[in-house]
Design a protein around this motif. Structure first.
Motif, PDB file in Angstrom:
ATOM      1  N   ARG A  46       0.872  -1.171   0.000  1.00  0.00           N
ATOM      2  CA  ARG A  46       0.000   0.000   0.000  1.00  0.00           C
ATOM      3  C   ARG A  46       0.908   1.220   0.000  1.00  0.00           C
ATOM      4  O   ARG A  46       1.982   1.208   0.594  1.00  0.00           O
ATOM      5  CB  ARG A  46      -0.912  -0.028   1.224  1.00  0.00           C
ATOM      6  N   ALA A  47       0.463   2.285  -0.663  1.00  0.00           N
ATOM      7  CA  ALA A  47       1.316   3.465  -0.811  1.00  0.00           C
ATOM      8  C   ALA A  47       1.840   3.980   0.521  1.00  0.00           C
ATOM      9  O   ALA A  47       2.999   4.388   0.640  1.00  0.00           O
ATOM     10  CB  ALA A  47       0.543   4.570  -1.530  1.00  0.00           C
ATOM     11  N   ALA A  48       0.993   3.936   1.555  1.00  0.00           N
ATOM     12  CA  ALA A  48       1.401   4.444   2.868  1.00  0.00           C
ATOM     13  C   ALA A  48       2.522   3.617   3.486  1.00  0.00           C
ATOM     14  O   ALA A  48       3.224   4.091   4.386  1.00  0.00           O
ATOM     15  CB  ALA A  48       0.198   4.477   3.809  1.00  0.00           C
ATOM     16  N   PHE A  49       2.699   2.395   2.993  1.00  0.00           N
ATOM     17  CA  PHE A  49       3.708   1.496   3.572  1.00  0.00           C
ATOM     18  C   PHE A  49       4.751   1.087   2.544  1.00  0.00           C
ATOM     19  O   PHE A  49       5.341   0.015   2.628  1.00  0.00           O
ATOM     20  CB  PHE A  49       3.026   0.248   4.144  1.00  0.00           C
ATOM     21  N   ARG A  50       5.012   1.927   1.573  1.00  0.00           N
ATOM     22  CA  ARG A  50       5.931   1.558   0.489  1.00  0.00           C
ATOM     23  C   ARG A  50       7.350   1.337   0.987  1.00  0.00           C
ATOM     24  O   ARG A  50       8.138   0.644   0.341  1.00  0.00           O
ATOM     25  CB  ARG A  50       5.911   2.631  -0.608  1.00  0.00           C
ATOM     26  N   ASP A  51       7.712   1.903   2.154  1.00  0.00           N
ATOM     27  CA  ASP A  51       9.057   1.722   2.688  1.00  0.00           C
ATOM     28  C   ASP A  51       9.162   0.482   3.578  1.00  0.00           C
ATOM     29  O   ASP A  51      10.250   0.162   4.066  1.00  0.00           O
ATOM     30  CB  ASP A  51       9.487   2.956   3.486  1.00  0.00           C
ATOM     31  N   TRP A  52       8.047  -0.208   3.770  1.00  0.00           N
ATOM     32  CA  TRP A  52       8.051  -1.407   4.607  1.00  0.00           C
ATOM     33  C   TRP A  52       8.521  -2.622   3.814  1.00  0.00           C
ATOM     34  O   TRP A  52       8.256  -2.733   2.617  1.00  0.00           O
ATOM     35  CB  TRP A  52       6.640  -1.698   5.113  1.00  0.00           C
ATOM     36  N   GLU A  53       9.176  -3.527   4.510  1.00  0.00           N
ATOM     37  CA  GLU A  53       9.405  -4.858   3.968  1.00  0.00           C
ATOM     38  C   GLU A  53       8.318  -5.750   4.560  1.00  0.00           C
ATOM     39  O   GLU A  53       8.370  -6.106   5.737  1.00  0.00           O
ATOM     40  CB  GLU A  53      10.788  -5.389   4.343  1.00  0.00           C
ATOM     41  N   TYR A  54       7.325  -6.073   3.758  1.00  0.00           N
ATOM     42  CA  TYR A  54       6.183  -6.839   4.247  1.00  0.00           C
ATOM     43  C   TYR A  54       6.606  -8.241   4.688  1.00  0.00           C
ATOM     44  O   TYR A  54       7.506  -8.851   4.106  1.00  0.00           O
ATOM     45  CB  TYR A  54       5.129  -6.972   3.164  1.00  0.00           C
ATOM     46  N   TRP A  55       5.913  -8.764   5.684  1.00  0.00           N
ATOM     47  CA  TRP A  55       6.122 -10.129   6.141  1.00  0.00           C
ATOM     48  C   TRP A  55       5.746 -11.101   5.027  1.00  0.00           C
ATOM     49  O   TRP A  55       6.534 -11.939   4.629  1.00  0.00           O
ATOM     50  CB  TRP A  55       5.301 -10.365   7.401  1.00  0.00           C
ATOM     51  N   GLY A  56       4.506 -11.059   4.559  1.00  0.00           N
ATOM     52  CA  GLY A  56       4.072 -11.829   3.398  1.00  0.00           C
ATOM     53  C   GLY A  56       4.085 -13.339   3.565  1.00  0.00           C
ATOM     54  O   GLY A  56       4.198 -14.073   2.582  1.00  0.00           O
ATOM     55  N   ARG A  57       3.959 -13.818   4.788  1.00  0.00           N
ATOM     56  CA  ARG A  57       3.972 -15.255   5.073  1.00  0.00           C
ATOM     57  C   ARG A  57       2.826 -15.576   6.027  1.00  0.00           C
ATOM     58  O   ARG A  57       2.134 -14.664   6.482  1.00  0.00           O
ATOM     59  CB  ARG A  57       5.320 -15.640   5.721  1.00  0.00           C
ATOM     60  N   PRO A  58       2.602 -16.850   6.361  1.00  0.00           N
ATOM     61  CA  PRO A  58       1.609 -17.148   7.392  1.00  0.00           C
ATOM     62  C   PRO A  58       1.994 -16.449   8.693  1.00  0.00           C
ATOM     63  O   PRO A  58       3.182 -16.364   9.041  1.00  0.00           O
ATOM     64  CB  PRO A  58       1.681 -18.675   7.538  1.00  0.00           C
ATOM     65  N   VAL A  59       0.995 -15.956   9.416  1.00  0.00           N
ATOM     66  CA  VAL A  59       1.237 -15.226  10.659  1.00  0.00           C
ATOM     67  C   VAL A  59       0.916 -16.133  11.845  1.00  0.00           C
ATOM     68  O   VAL A  59      -0.217 -16.590  11.985  1.00  0.00           O
ATOM     69  CB  VAL A  59       0.381 -13.953  10.729  1.00  0.00           C
ATOM     70  N   PRO A  60       1.889 -16.409  12.711  1.00  0.00           N
ATOM     71  CA  PRO A  60       1.633 -17.280  13.862  1.00  0.00           C
ATOM     72  C   PRO A  60       0.871 -16.544  14.957  1.00  0.00           C
ATOM     73  O   PRO A  60       0.719 -15.320  14.927  1.00  0.00           O
ATOM     74  CB  PRO A  60       3.045 -17.656  14.332  1.00  0.00           C
ATOM     75  N   GLY A  61       0.415 -17.305  15.949  1.00  0.00           N
ATOM     76  CA  GLY A  61      -0.198 -16.691  17.117  1.00  0.00           C
ATOM     77  C   GLY A  61       0.832 -15.901  17.909  1.00  0.00           C
ATOM     78  O   GLY A  61       2.045 -16.031  17.707  1.00  0.00           O
ATOM     79  N   PHE A  62       0.324 -15.087  18.825  1.00  0.00           N
ATOM     80  CA  PHE A  62       1.198 -14.200  19.595  1.00  0.00           C
ATOM     81  C   PHE A  62       0.751 -14.201  21.051  1.00  0.00           C
ATOM     82  O   PHE A  62      -0.428 -13.989  21.341  1.00  0.00           O
ATOM     83  CB  PHE A  62       1.138 -12.782  19.023  1.00  0.00           C
ATOM     84  N   GLY A  63       1.684 -14.441  21.955  1.00  0.00           N
ATOM     85  CA  GLY A  63       1.378 -14.442  23.375  1.00  0.00           C
ATOM     86  C   GLY A  63       2.105 -15.573  24.074  1.00  0.00           C
ATOM     87  O   GLY A  63       2.703 -16.438  23.432  1.00  0.00           O
ATOM     88  N   PRO A  64       2.069 -15.594  25.402  1.00  0.00           N
ATOM     89  CA  PRO A  64       2.843 -16.576  26.172  1.00  0.00           C
ATOM     90  C   PRO A  64       2.354 -18.005  25.981  1.00  0.00           C
ATOM     91  O   PRO A  64       1.181 -18.252  25.697  1.00  0.00           O
ATOM     92  CB  PRO A  64       2.646 -16.114  27.617  1.00  0.00           C
ATOM     93  N   ALA A  65       3.273 -18.937  26.175  1.00  0.00           N
ATOM     94  CA  ALA A  65       2.962 -20.353  25.987  1.00  0.00           C
ATOM     95  C   ALA A  65       2.130 -20.932  27.121  1.00  0.00           C
ATOM     96  O   ALA A  65       1.639 -22.060  27.008  1.00  0.00           O
ATOM     97  CB  ALA A  65       4.260 -21.150  25.843  1.00  0.00           C
ATOM     98  N   ASP A  66       1.968 -20.168  28.208  1.00  0.00           N
ATOM     99  CA  ASP A  66       1.136 -20.618  29.315  1.00  0.00           C
ATOM    100  C   ASP A  66      -0.112 -19.733  29.464  1.00  0.00           C
ATOM    101  O   ASP A  66      -0.617 -19.511  30.564  1.00  0.00           O
ATOM    102  CB  ASP A  66       1.932 -20.632  30.619  1.00  0.00           C
ATOM    103  N   ALA A  67      -0.608 -19.232  28.344  1.00  0.00           N
ATOM    104  CA  ALA A  67      -1.775 -18.347  28.358  1.00  0.00           C
ATOM    105  C   ALA A  67      -3.008 -19.068  28.897  1.00  0.00           C
ATOM    106  O   ALA A  67      -3.220 -20.251  28.638  1.00  0.00           O
ATOM    107  CB  ALA A  67      -2.049 -17.812  26.959  1.00  0.00           C
TER     108      ALA A  67
END
Length: 260
Positions: A46-67
């Motif tokens: 997107r134009a607003a993020f043209r300077d970003w290097e996008y992740w572009g892969r599956p996104v894993p979960g986020f948070g502690p392993a004992d949630a």
């Protein structure tokens, strides 16, 4: 990497930790339409993020392993998590979710902008039933089912501490109940119908461990918020109820919840 449709099932089953599962998940290429879309979006940007290097892969979960609390949505946003590589990070949906978790004392900061911004979640993990950004934010039922082994294994690995699941939206609700059933919890039949504020207690088929409560909540999408279908107070109430189901005590003002 694997392009085989059976990869999620095989890889998820062999994961012994959440970190190990996440490392396998980000290599998944099982859904050709999603692979093409996420990578095309990462190239075109997107134009607003043209300077970003996008992740572009599956996104894993986020948070502690004992949630104790698992929050599951729909799928990564094309220019949100697909860009930043972290669930609900870098888009309006995440702005509301993390601000509310921060207000409840369950996140270290109210704003999530990038994967290295220092955000921590306390007792909470956020995930999705589909881990790749889909066109028009609409994964197909087949893509949902192909991706389900990751959510199933995530629930299994969290089982020792998991006490509540908040499903954002009907898609997340249906996917969560299916995954929890495969993970060993007894899900009523017919399956409970989604609704905001609905609560469904589940017991594990093995008959051991604390009960698990599944909470329904309208998705934190821009559309739901802009139309008033979901208000910050409505979201806060569901998350507060889920926190209480985890056994976290109230501190200070009413509804000010933090893991004890």
């Amino acid at each position: 990497m694997s392009t085989a449709e059976g990869f999620p099932l095989r890889a998820a089953a062999q994961a012994r930790t959440l970190a190990g599962m996440d490392a396998l998940l980000v290599e998944c290429r099982a859904c050709p339409r999603l692979v093409e879309w996420r990578e095309e979006t990462a190239r075109e940007k997107r134009a607003a993020f043209r300077d970003w290097e996008y992740w572009g892969r599956p996104v894993p979960g986020f948070g502690p392993a004992d949630a104790s609390l698992l929050i599951t949505g729909l799928a990564p946003a094309a220019h949100g998590a697909n860009r930043t590589g972290r669930m609900f990070t870098g888009d309006r949906s995440g702005d509301l979710l993390f601000a509310t978790l921060y207000e409840l004392g369950l996140a270290s900061r109210a704003l999530a902008t990038r994967s290295d911004d220092g955000l921590e979640l306390f007792g909470v993990r956020v995930t999705a039933p589909v881990h790749c950004a889909p066109p028009d934010n609409r994964p197909t039922p087949g893509e949902r089912d192909t991706c389900r082994p990751w959510l199933t294994r995530e629930a299994q690995l969290l089982r020792p501490t998991l006490r509540a699941v908040v499903a954002l939206g009907a898609f997340g609700w249906q996917a969560a109940l299916a995954a929890l059933g495969e993970a060993g919890w007894s899900v009523p039949r017919p399956r409970p119908v989604f609704g905001h504020g609905v609560q469904v207690p589940l017991t594990h088929v093995g008959g051991t461990g604390d009960p698990l409560t599944v909470f329904g909540c309208y998705h934190v999408s821009q559309r739901n918020v802009f139309t008033g279908r979901l208000t910050p107070d409505m979201l806060r109430r569901v998350l507060a109820d889920a926190a209480q189901a985890c056994g976290w005590r109230i501190r200070h003002a009413k509804d000010d919840l933090r893991p004890s």
